[in-house]
Scaffold this motif. Structure first.
Motif, PDB file in Angstrom:
ATOM      1  N   LYS A   1      39.968  37.236  37.912  1.00 23.12           N
ATOM      2  CA  LYS A   1      39.109  38.200  37.142  1.00 23.12           C
ATOM      3  C   LYS A   1      39.446  38.187  35.614  1.00 23.12           C
ATOM      4  O   LYS A   1      38.410  38.139  34.976  1.00 23.12           O
ATOM      5  N   SER A   2      40.602  37.687  35.159  1.00 24.93           N
ATOM      6  CA  SER A   2      40.981  37.377  33.865  1.00 24.93           C
ATOM      7  C   SER A   2      40.271  36.254  33.137  1.00 24.93           C
ATOM      8  O   SER A   2      39.642  36.412  32.314  1.00 24.93           O
ATOM      9  N   PHE A   3      40.268  35.209  34.079  1.00 24.63           N
ATOM     10  CA  PHE A   3      39.653  34.058  33.310  1.00 24.63           C
ATOM     11  C   PHE A   3      37.967  34.228  33.396  1.00 24.63           C
ATOM     12  O   PHE A   3      37.233  33.775  32.424  1.00 24.63           O
ATOM     13  N   GLN A   4      37.568  34.921  34.489  1.00 23.51           N
ATOM     14  CA  GLN A   4      36.306  35.029  34.473  1.00 23.51           C
ATOM     15  C   GLN A   4      35.812  36.066  33.420  1.00 23.51           C
ATOM     16  O   GLN A   4      34.674  35.657  32.879  1.00 23.51           O
ATOM     17  N   ARG A   5      36.469  36.992  33.013  1.00 25.64           N
ATOM     18  CA  ARG A   5      35.992  37.906  31.929  1.00 25.64           C
ATOM     19  C   ARG A   5      36.291  37.360  30.628  1.00 25.64           C
ATOM     20  O   ARG A   5      35.316  37.437  29.547  1.00 25.64           O
ATOM     21  N   ARG A   6      37.412  36.364  30.468  1.00 19.52           N
ATOM     22  CA  ARG A   6      37.639  35.406  29.104  1.00 19.52           C
ATOM     23  C   ARG A   6      36.411  34.565  28.945  1.00 19.52           C
ATOM     24  O   ARG A   6      36.088  34.684  27.702  1.00 19.52           O
ATOM     25  N   TYR A   7      36.006  34.071  29.937  1.00 18.46           N
ATOM     26  CA  TYR A   7      34.821  32.874  29.636  1.00 18.46           C
ATOM     27  C   TYR A   7      33.537  33.401  29.732  1.00 18.46           C
ATOM     28  O   TYR A   7      32.554  32.754  29.501  1.00 18.46           O
ATOM     29  N   GLY A   8      33.349  34.607  30.239  1.00 13.70           N
ATOM     30  CA  GLY A   8      31.893  35.392  30.618  1.00 13.70           C
ATOM     31  C   GLY A   8      30.924  34.507  31.552  1.00 13.70           C
ATOM     32  O   GLY A   8      29.663  34.357  31.202  1.00 13.70           O
ATOM     33  N   ILE A   9      31.522  34.036  32.480  1.00 14.29           N
ATOM     34  CA  ILE A   9      30.633  33.220  33.577  1.00 14.29           C
ATOM     35  C   ILE A   9      30.175  34.034  34.614  1.00 14.29           C
ATOM     36  O   ILE A   9      30.951  34.764  35.152  1.00 14.29           O
ATOM     37  N   PRO A  10      28.977  33.987  34.709  1.00 13.28           N
ATOM     38  CA  PRO A  10      28.432  34.948  35.942  1.00 13.28           C
ATOM     39  C   PRO A  10      28.752  34.221  37.347  1.00 13.28           C
ATOM     40  O   PRO A  10      28.975  32.969  37.394  1.00 13.28           O
ATOM     41  N   ARG A  21      44.240  36.776  42.348  1.00 12.19           N
ATOM     42  CA  ARG A  21      43.042  37.610  42.204  1.00 12.19           C
ATOM     43  C   ARG A  21      42.988  38.285  40.762  1.00 12.19           C
ATOM     44  O   ARG A  21      41.834  38.099  40.220  1.00 12.19           O
ATOM     45  N   ASP A  22      43.862  38.601  40.181  1.00  9.22           N
ATOM     46  CA  ASP A  22      43.976  39.187  38.945  1.00  9.22           C
ATOM     47  C   ASP A  22      43.561  38.020  37.933  1.00  9.22           C
ATOM     48  O   ASP A  22      43.226  38.389  36.845  1.00  9.22           O
ATOM     49  N   GLU A  23      44.262  37.026  38.023  1.00 11.01           N
ATOM     50  CA  GLU A  23      44.075  35.708  37.318  1.00 11.01           C
ATOM     51  C   GLU A  23      42.618  35.295  37.401  1.00 11.01           C
ATOM     52  O   GLU A  23      41.781  34.993  36.234  1.00 11.01           O
TER      53      GLU A  23
END
Length: 296
Positions: free
Chosen positions: A176-185, A172-174
């Motif tokens: 969120k981290s990937f989603q924030r890193r790449y800025g993908i809706p 779950r934390d990963e």
């Protein structure tokens, strides 16, 4: 930016109903679609991906029309630039971890694949086949494969539900981290309130195809529209007498809670009964919903 307004007739256990959703998702937003089974949550994701066709409406992503019933536009899935992570991983068993991650890339880039594997601390597993991986490792590969496509939209269909609790927390934390890193809706289907609170920027509460609520997690999960008082339903596992009170151990999903009740309430229920527990002014009230001891 995702803009959509879709309508589709669905067949549910209680009969036919319409899935009707009107939604805007801003860049980098993480939106969780939450609600009871059979409400159309997964179908909503599949319509975005082009795997299901609405009966009417439109879908627009970053100014590009993916679907418009009035204009007769319906882009096929391969042209929608969507990363889709399924509950069952959907990895190719004959391919290595590296090959699975690289499969969906429009332009093959080994360096990009290795970068993703390093971020997930999986570079040493790059030559392994899916059948040698744990559930958490398989889901990481599925997520990396979706990200390798450099998608305009990331769709997650209950990606953590098949994992044990500790693995789900780490992944779950990963996510969120990937989603924030790449800025993908991102849109994710979930039944887990903890996931909603930890991951979501916004939450859609979907019930029988209708958006009952849409907003920030705490606004939706604790709104009076959803539940005017605290309540849950579970099965009595154990009933204990302690001096002048009784203690009920109740299974709620994968959790066990204990509730203190008076003698009259304790006498009215038995182990195995399904009960509804609600709290008003912090005083728990237990009502029997179903008893397995009653003949039908």
């Amino acid at each position: 930016m995702i803009r959509l307004e879709v309508k589709k007739r669905l067949h549910g256990s209680q009969g036919d109903f319409y899935l009707e959703v009107s939604l805007e998702v801003k860049d980098k937003e993480f939106v969780v679609v939450f609600g009871p089974s059979g409400s159309g949550k997964t179908i909503l994701l599949r319509m975005l991906a082009g795997l299901e066709t609405p009966q009417e409406g439109y879908i627009e992503v970053n100014g590009e029309i993916w679907y418009d019933s009035k204009k007769g536009i319906n882009l096929p899935p391969q042209k929608r630039e969507v990363g889709f992570v399924f509950q069952d991983y959907s990895l190719f068993p004959n391919m290595s971890v590296f090959e699975n991650v690289a499969f969906g890339m429009r332009r093959k880039d080994p360096d990009k694949v290795m970068e993703l594997l390093r971020l997930a601390k999986m570079e040493e597993l790059k030559d392994r086949k899916p059948n040698t991986l744990s559930g958490g490792q398989k889901q990481r590969v599925a997520l990396l494969r979706a990200l390798a496509r450099e998608p305009k939209v990331l769709l997650l269909d209950e990606p953590l539900s098949a994992l044990d609790h500790e693995t789900a927390l780490l992944l779950r934390d990963e996510i969120k981290s990937f989603q924030r890193r790449y800025g993908i809706p991102t849109l994710m289907v979930s039944h887990n309130k903890e996931e909603v609170l930890r991951l979501a920027d916004k939450v859609i509460r979907l019930v029988n195809g209708k958006m009952q609520a849409y907003g920030k997690p705490k606004e939706v999960l604790f709104s009076r529209v959803w539940s005017p008082k605290f309540s849950f339903q579970g099965i009595i596992l154990e009933k204990q007498r302690m001096d002048f009170i009784y203690l009920l151990s109740i299974a709620v999903g994968s959790e066990i809670v204990q509730v203190v009740v008076d003698q009259d309430t304790a006498n009215s229920v038995n182990v195995g009964d399904t009960v509804l527990v609600s709290a008003k002014a912090f005083i728990p009230v237990v009502r029997k919903v179903h008893s397995p001891h009653l003949s039908t």
